[in-house]
Design an enzyme around this catalytic site. Structure first.
Site, PDB file in Angstrom:
ATOM      1  N   ARG A 190       0.663  -1.039   0.024  1.00 17.67           N
ATOM      2  CA  ARG A 190      -0.055  -0.043   0.111  1.00 17.67           C
ATOM      3  C   ARG A 190       1.081   1.227   0.020  1.00 17.67           C
ATOM      4  O   ARG A 190       1.996   1.290   0.592  1.00 17.67           O
ATOM      5  CB  ARG A 190      -0.958  -0.050   1.249  1.00 17.67           C
ATOM      6  CG  ARG A 190      -2.007   1.174   1.263  1.00 17.67           C
ATOM      7  CD  ARG A 190      -3.073   0.719   0.219  1.00 17.67           C
ATOM      8  NE  ARG A 190      -4.215   1.589   0.553  1.00 17.67           N
ATOM      9  CZ  ARG A 190      -5.197   1.784  -0.165  1.00 17.67           C
ATOM     10  NH1 ARG A 190      -5.200   1.252  -1.336  1.00 17.67           N
ATOM     11  NH2 ARG A 190      -6.380   2.261   0.174  1.00 17.67           N
ATOM     12  N   THR A 224      -8.930   0.147 -10.592  1.00 17.27           N
ATOM     13  CA  THR A 224      -8.215  -0.929  -9.986  1.00 17.27           C
ATOM     14  C   THR A 224      -8.257  -2.105 -10.924  1.00 17.27           C
ATOM     15  O   THR A 224      -9.041  -2.300 -11.867  1.00 17.27           O
ATOM     16  CB  THR A 224      -8.674  -1.346  -8.682  1.00 17.27           C
ATOM     17  OG1 THR A 224      -8.475  -0.401  -7.813  1.00 17.27           O
ATOM     18  CG2 THR A 224      -7.652  -2.550  -7.979  1.00 17.27           C
ATOM     19  N   GLY A 227     -13.060  -1.913  -7.939  1.00 16.06           N
ATOM     20  CA  GLY A 227     -14.013  -1.536  -7.854  1.00 16.06           C
ATOM     21  C   GLY A 227     -14.348  -0.494  -6.501  1.00 16.06           C
ATOM     22  O   GLY A 227     -15.390  -0.650  -6.028  1.00 16.06           O
ATOM     23  N   GLY A 228     -13.239   0.140  -5.968  1.00 15.94           N
ATOM     24  CA  GLY A 228     -13.421   0.634  -4.856  1.00 15.94           C
ATOM     25  C   GLY A 228     -14.021  -0.228  -3.586  1.00 15.94           C
ATOM     26  O   GLY A 228     -13.629  -1.309  -3.385  1.00 15.94           O
TER      27      GLY A 228
HETATM   28  N1  GLU Z   1      -8.135   2.694  -3.435  1.00 12.73           N
HETATM   29  C1  GLU Z   1      -9.307   1.765  -3.740  1.00 12.73           C
HETATM   30  C2  GLU Z   1      -8.964   0.921  -2.484  1.00 12.73           C
HETATM   31  O1  GLU Z   1      -7.830   0.673  -2.194  1.00 12.73           O
HETATM   32  C3  GLU Z   1      -9.308   0.941  -4.844  1.00 12.73           C
HETATM   33  C4  GLU Z   1      -9.852   1.804  -5.974  1.00 12.73           C
HETATM   34  C5  GLU Z   1     -10.836   1.425  -6.696  1.00 12.73           C
HETATM   35  O2  GLU Z   1     -10.993   0.175  -7.102  1.00 12.73           O
HETATM   36  O3  GLU Z   1     -11.677   2.280  -7.090  1.00 12.73           O
HETATM   37  O4  GLU Z   1     -10.067   0.278  -1.969  1.00 12.73           O
END
Ligand code: GLU
Length: 592
Positions: free
Chosen positions: A106, A403, A490-491
């Site tokens: 990370r 992602t 997908g966040g």
């Molecule tokens: N930043 C998001 C996370 O680490 C993933 C990014 C995304 O898939 O939009 O959970």
């Protein structure tokens, strides 16, 4: 995501992938979303990356070698969702040791980061998301390259340099723009258009590239080759890092942007010391047991392992045995909401191990499962536990939908589940001039201000802290042996997508390809469920009758990948059949 381009095919010819690109055993399957066979398997969102990983497996490399090769290739062909400017989480099952290991790659915030980092000192208000995103402030120290190095050194059989050199060829020769790539650029045209280096690569002539055109990235090829020659020190302590830091500190805003940008583009404060201090972590995986299976996931700073594990435990504590499909979906949505409430209250980079253990304990799940009424949906948002207080609490904000994810297994039974990202598609919008890779905006995964009322928020910024993630690379073991591995982009819908795939496969009797393809719905403890249209149409009326509320449909949620381990050493690799322009699965020896 993209079919292999003629140019990339030429490049891969040098690896033994002769034109036409699918002429050798197994490679013909790189254009399909499902492949079954044995001897090694891989699924990614992109045919070129799948082909690169497959080639490594065919030549005797292991799952880690293939995962690193595929990821390095994705850094070229999926430059908006991955690459050495970002971070991710790598989960590895070691067949010899019969153990699951993880790498936390990370991004980290600067040492000077404070809880009010994303609050505008001039107004006392948090920055608007896009103002924070397209800035130097959003950039965390990237962990992707250190992840590849750590994986290759600990468990691989090939040097990182070989994966980088192969991917450099793809960058030199180019890849073909498809509809999905063009869509991602179009979505980001205003942000990319502020920076000459981003414009030059991705907005040829000032507009998104036409479908069918070729994108070459010689700067990235040179960067990869430099790292292959000099090692990752060139990035974390050398010239590449200096260029990265310059871009963060003095964003190279174009004198002729393609369109106006509504916000000032603020500099960041990352230092050479921040970059040089970066280290991957190796947290113990999370583990929860579900109906005799052991589910291993990613621990903090990701919330994926605890959120998926807790929801599965709640489902296990619920009366599902004689339940109908709609009953089971009702429980799935409720378990997910409860788990998200607890994630919001308790999970951040520094959550104590005892709290994490509690959250994925059966005792905690029993206390939460009692909140679920079999016939009536709880009012959302629900309050965090312990127990089943029916009071509501503030909903956590959503994040993006970008992602990328890949799943690999080898003939020895080693398995890699790897999710990597820049956060938003296109990260902070900046390509590092002369280096060809994009920077992440991962620090916007912190909450800009507290979300938990009077309770402390575990995901506020802090010095050198890693933002909470939703990435959920998951490996499921049965009797100590791999049964299934999956992950998704997908966040925060990553958590619900992985959970739903497991529920589809383990509770609803679907095959793995069906479980991945089935329409999705995400209940993240928000007032409304976000669903794909096909889910809404099929199950909406009955779920609405139980009190579930649907928000506006999402066109698609989460392009996942997965592998299932079938009898007699068989492997079933599955990528998305449709979402994100479809993915690509392959096996070394296809079943006839
Ligand atoms: N930043 C998001 C996370 O680490 C993933 C990014 C995304 O898939 O939009 O959970």
């Amino acid at each position: 995501m993209r079919f292999i381009s003629a140019l990339a095919a030429v490049s891969l010819t040098t690896l033994g992938l002769t034109a036409p690109a699918y002429a050798h055993p197994g490679a013909e399957q790189v254009s399909g979303s499902t492949a079954s066979g044995y001897g090694g398997a891989i699924a990614t969102v992109d045919a070129t990356a799948t082909a690169a990983g497959l080639e490594v497996l065919r030549r005797g490399g292991n799952a880690v070698d293939a995962a690193v090769a595929a990821a390095a290739t994705l850094g070229v062909t999926e430059p908006f969702a991955s690459g050495i400017g970002g971070g991710g989480f790598f989960v590895y099952y070691d067949a010899r040791k019969q153990r699951v290991y993880t790498i936390d790659g990370r991004e980290t915030g600067p040492a000077t980061m404070t809880p009010t980092y994303f609050v505008n000192p001039a107004t006392g208000l948090p920055y608007v998301f896009d103002e924070a995103r397209v800035s130097g402030l959003s950039v965390g120290v990237p962990g992707t390259l250190a992840t590849w190095e750590s994986a290759a050194k600990q468990w691989g059989t090939r040097p990182l340099g070989s994966a980088l050199s192969t991917a450099a060829e793809v960058a030199d020769r180019g890849y073909t723009v498809d509809g999905e790539f063009r869509r991602q650029v179009t979505e980001n045209a205003a942000a990319f258009g502020q920076f000459d280096a981003s414009k030059a690569l991705y907005l040829p002539g000032g507009a998104p590239p036409a479908i069918g055109t070729t994108i070459k990235n010689p700067d990235l090829a040179a960067t990869y080759r430099q790292i292959a020659r000099q090692g990752t020190g060139a990035f974390y302590r050398g010239a590449i890092g200096r260029d990265l830091l310059r871009t963060v500190a003095q964003p190279a805003v174009s004198s002729s942007p393609t369109s106006p940008w509504a916000y000032p583009i603020r500099p960041g404060v990352l230092t050479a010391r921040d970059l040089a201090a970066y280290q991957v972590r190796h947290p113990a995986p999370t583990r929860s047991d579900f109906k005799g299976l052991s589910v291993y996931g990613m621990s903090t700073p990701s919330s994926g392992g605890t959120a998926v594990g807790e929801a599965l435990n709640i489902l296990e504590a619920s009366p599902l045995d004689s339940a109908t499909t709609v009953d089971k979906l009702h429980y799935y949505l409720e378990a997910s909401a409860l788990s998200f409430a607890d994630r919001g209250r308790y999970v951040g980079a520094y959550t104590a191990p005892s709290v994490l253990k509690d959250l994925i304990s059966d005792r905690w799940a029993k206390g939460r499962a009692c909140a679920i009424d079999p016939k009536k949906a709880l009012a959302k948002p629900v309050a965090p536990g312990p127990g089943c207080t029916p009071a509501t609490a503030a909903a956590a904000p959503d994040n993006g939908m970008s992602t990328t994810n890949l799943t690999v297994a080898d003939k020895w039974g080693n398995v890699v589940e790897y999710t990597l990202t820049l956060e938003q598609f296109g990260g902070n919008g900046m390509v590092v001039p002369g280096r060809g890779f994009m920077l992440n905006n991962e620090l916007t995964d912190f909450n800009f201000t507290g979300t938990q009322g009077t309770a402390p928020d575990p995901n506020l910024p802090g010095p050198g802290k890693r933002p909470r993630s939703s990435m959920s690379p998951t490996i499921v073991l049965k009797d100590g042996k791999p049964f299934l591995a999956t992950g998704a982009p997908g966040g925060s819908t990553i958590i619900t997508t992985v959970l739903q795939i497991l529920v589809n496969r383990l509770e609803l009797g679907m095959t793995l390809p069906q479980a991945v393809a089935a329409p999705r719905a995400a209940q993240r403890n928000t007032a409304g469920i976000q669903a794909e249209p096909a889910f809404h149409t099929t199950y909406g009326p009955e779920l609405t009758a139980r009190g579930h509320v649907f928000a506006a449909d999402a066109p698609e949620i989460g392009a996942a990948t997965a592998i299932e381990f079938t009898r007699h050493g068989g492997q079933l690799a599955v990528a998305e059949p449709v979402r994100r322009g479809s993915g690509s699965a392959a096996v070394v020896h296809p079943a006839s």
